[in-house]
Design an enzyme around this catalytic site. Sequence first.
Site, PDB file in Angstrom:
ATOM      1  N   HIS A 120      40.385  24.960  44.723  1.00  0.00           N
ATOM      2  CA  HIS A 120      39.997  26.361  44.607  1.00  0.00           C
ATOM      3  C   HIS A 120      40.689  27.127  45.736  1.00  0.00           C
ATOM      4  O   HIS A 120      40.629  26.722  46.891  1.00  0.00           O
ATOM      5  CB  HIS A 120      38.481  26.535  44.712  1.00  0.00           C
ATOM      6  CG  HIS A 120      38.017  27.855  44.186  1.00  0.00           C
ATOM      7  ND1 HIS A 120      38.244  29.030  44.866  1.00  0.00           N
ATOM      8  CD2 HIS A 120      37.388  28.206  43.044  1.00  0.00           C
ATOM      9  CE1 HIS A 120      37.765  30.041  44.173  1.00  0.00           C
ATOM     10  NE2 HIS A 120      37.234  29.561  43.061  1.00  0.00           N
ATOM     11  N   GLU A 132      38.402  36.632  35.312  1.00  0.00           N
ATOM     12  CA  GLU A 132      38.825  35.746  36.386  1.00  0.00           C
ATOM     13  C   GLU A 132      40.287  35.373  36.225  1.00  0.00           C
ATOM     14  O   GLU A 132      40.927  35.704  35.224  1.00  0.00           O
ATOM     15  CB  GLU A 132      37.928  34.499  36.419  1.00  0.00           C
ATOM     16  CG  GLU A 132      36.463  34.832  36.654  1.00  0.00           C
ATOM     17  CD  GLU A 132      35.576  33.605  36.751  1.00  0.00           C
ATOM     18  OE1 GLU A 132      36.092  32.478  36.633  1.00  0.00           O
ATOM     19  OE2 GLU A 132      34.358  33.765  36.944  1.00  0.00           O
ATOM     20  N   ARG A 138      44.732  29.303  39.140  1.00  0.00           N
ATOM     21  CA  ARG A 138      44.338  28.717  40.425  1.00  0.00           C
ATOM     22  C   ARG A 138      45.433  27.860  41.055  1.00  0.00           C
ATOM     23  O   ARG A 138      45.581  27.836  42.272  1.00  0.00           O
ATOM     24  CB  ARG A 138      43.080  27.866  40.242  1.00  0.00           C
ATOM     25  CG  ARG A 138      41.846  28.698  40.016  1.00  0.00           C
ATOM     26  CD  ARG A 138      40.646  27.841  39.722  1.00  0.00           C
ATOM     27  NE  ARG A 138      39.457  28.672  39.598  1.00  0.00           N
ATOM     28  CZ  ARG A 138      38.275  28.218  39.229  1.00  0.00           C
ATOM     29  NH1 ARG A 138      38.113  26.943  38.958  1.00  0.00           N
ATOM     30  NH2 ARG A 138      37.242  29.033  39.141  1.00  0.00           N
ATOM     31  N   HIS A 170      38.164  21.250  44.419  1.00  0.00           N
ATOM     32  CA  HIS A 170      37.170  21.979  43.637  1.00  0.00           C
ATOM     33  C   HIS A 170      36.806  21.306  42.316  1.00  0.00           C
ATOM     34  O   HIS A 170      35.632  21.186  41.977  1.00  0.00           O
ATOM     35  CB  HIS A 170      37.701  23.380  43.365  1.00  0.00           C
ATOM     36  CG  HIS A 170      36.754  24.265  42.608  1.00  0.00           C
ATOM     37  ND1 HIS A 170      35.494  24.588  43.087  1.00  0.00           N
ATOM     38  CD2 HIS A 170      36.878  24.904  41.415  1.00  0.00           C
ATOM     39  CE1 HIS A 170      34.885  25.383  42.217  1.00  0.00           C
ATOM     40  NE2 HIS A 170      35.691  25.574  41.191  1.00  0.00           N
ATOM     41  N   ARG A 225      42.686  23.630  34.850  1.00  0.00           N
ATOM     42  CA  ARG A 225      41.553  24.262  34.161  1.00  0.00           C
ATOM     43  C   ARG A 225      41.586  25.777  34.308  1.00  0.00           C
ATOM     44  O   ARG A 225      41.743  26.303  35.395  1.00  0.00           O
ATOM     45  CB  ARG A 225      40.237  23.728  34.737  1.00  0.00           C
ATOM     46  CG  ARG A 225      38.998  24.408  34.189  1.00  0.00           C
ATOM     47  CD  ARG A 225      37.748  23.795  34.780  1.00  0.00           C
ATOM     48  NE  ARG A 225      37.602  24.103  36.182  1.00  0.00           N
ATOM     49  CZ  ARG A 225      36.783  25.042  36.663  1.00  0.00           C
ATOM     50  NH1 ARG A 225      36.055  25.773  35.850  1.00  0.00           N
ATOM     51  NH2 ARG A 225      36.686  25.241  37.963  1.00  0.00           N
TER      52      ARG A 225
END
Length: 518
Positions: A241, A116, A288, A349, A384
């Site tokens: 997100h 990811e 992100r 998110h 994160r």
Amino acid sequence: MVTANYLVIGSGVAGLTFAVKIAEKFPNRNVIIVTKANEDESNTKYAQGGVAVVLNKEKDSFNKHIEDTLIAGDGLCDKEVVEMVIKEGPDRLEELMLWGANFDLDDSGEFDLGKEGGHSEYRVVHHKDITGFEVERALLKRAHQLANISILPHHFAIDLVTNHHIKDSNEEELVCYGAYIFNQKTGDIFTIKADSTLLASGGIGCVYGHTTNPVIATGDGIAMAYRAKALIQDMEFVQFHPTALYEPKGESSFLISEAVRGFGAYLRDKNGHRFMLDYDERAELASRDIVSQSIDNELKKSGESNVFLDCTHLDLDAFKKHFPNIYQKCLDYHIDIATDWIPVVPASHYLCGGINVDKDGKTTIENLFACGECSRTGLHGANRLASNSLLEALVYAHNIYKYLSDNDIEVLDVTIPDWNDEGTKIEKEHILIQHNLTQLQALMRDYVGIVRSNKRLRKAVKHLDLIYSEVEDLYKESKITTSLCELRNMVNIAHLIVNQSLERTENKGGYFNVDNVK
């Protein structure tokens, strides 16, 4: 009044993991789990991606995962915490599997590891695209097998009980004695007196309205801890997100997992330009914050309401195997990913900040612990890294369990006053709550979104003060309802986000203020 050795507020991965461990260790002690919806309704249930764990030592290493986490956190991670969490990962994953959680394997019988945004290697263990659902299922099944765990669904925690509530309390330090609980089905309010209380109450996404979170994510635990005078930190770091399915008619946002970009999908504008290459050499696999800010910039330049995720070049059969839930959801919206681009937009998110805790999950209030998204551990820093959240919850639930196993909690004999709602009445005009909620969510989206400015933040303070005043008046004069308590909590959360945003004078990770650009 009900008494418990351990009170757990929240029934996601954090709360359930702790409850199962402590109940297994001490079969003669009771654990009460309070959760405000169905027992399986939590942010955990909707976690699509997986658990980031170093398993393939030939290609991956703890140091690589540590470095990826530190890069994502943009200099604000606690390195000792990062090292601890990542190195504990394999052991915590093994426990999950012993409790019955299943994860995808490849044709050779090894873990089918995903990759990811922000990860340098394939290390995300997953169960198709519903990993959180599978973890929740396994933990609930184990919890139900333990006779000393009681789960109270549709029970809302209103406020923590501290020595502020105790008449003639001589305690100099803040101490938590449990919580006031609202039975949503009967309307009764009662006290759960507990030796130890764990806040595992999840996130804050609904403060923004447009969110990938379920409707229960209203920041209740953080707001309760804030009112109880616990230290709350890093609330400015709200992670958006990048790719929630754009649905023009409603506010509910379905998450298109980060793993879809890890699988090879491209982000394009309406003209087909693959714009992420203009912003970062990692393109769609940038972290992100970068992807969200890039999309936000594209939308501001174009005036469009969404960008697109292009999966048309991917192997369709492999996509269906990895992401059956996402594939079906797109079909429900008449989007055939073999030929159609998926319209996407950033949505609130995950919260990287929250209730400040040490490595044992201890808050600044005695006998009060916090774990999961409501806590601020130092792992995430300013942003994160994808799939580090389930890992963090597993590790900190274990650490709290270890601390409470090894240390005797001093149980003080105190008399807790009953909940007092004398002079309040049933509020018949729900429109007052709904109006303030709509105003609050619009305010947060427009003034405290992905890209902020001091001018908009200061305007937000003024508007928030008016909403706060009206909501507090309503709270003082009305009988308790869940929607009123949630609104009150969201106002507290908004206040924390706005004020801690104004205090930050340097752009880091997920926080970007145009006035901080030198």
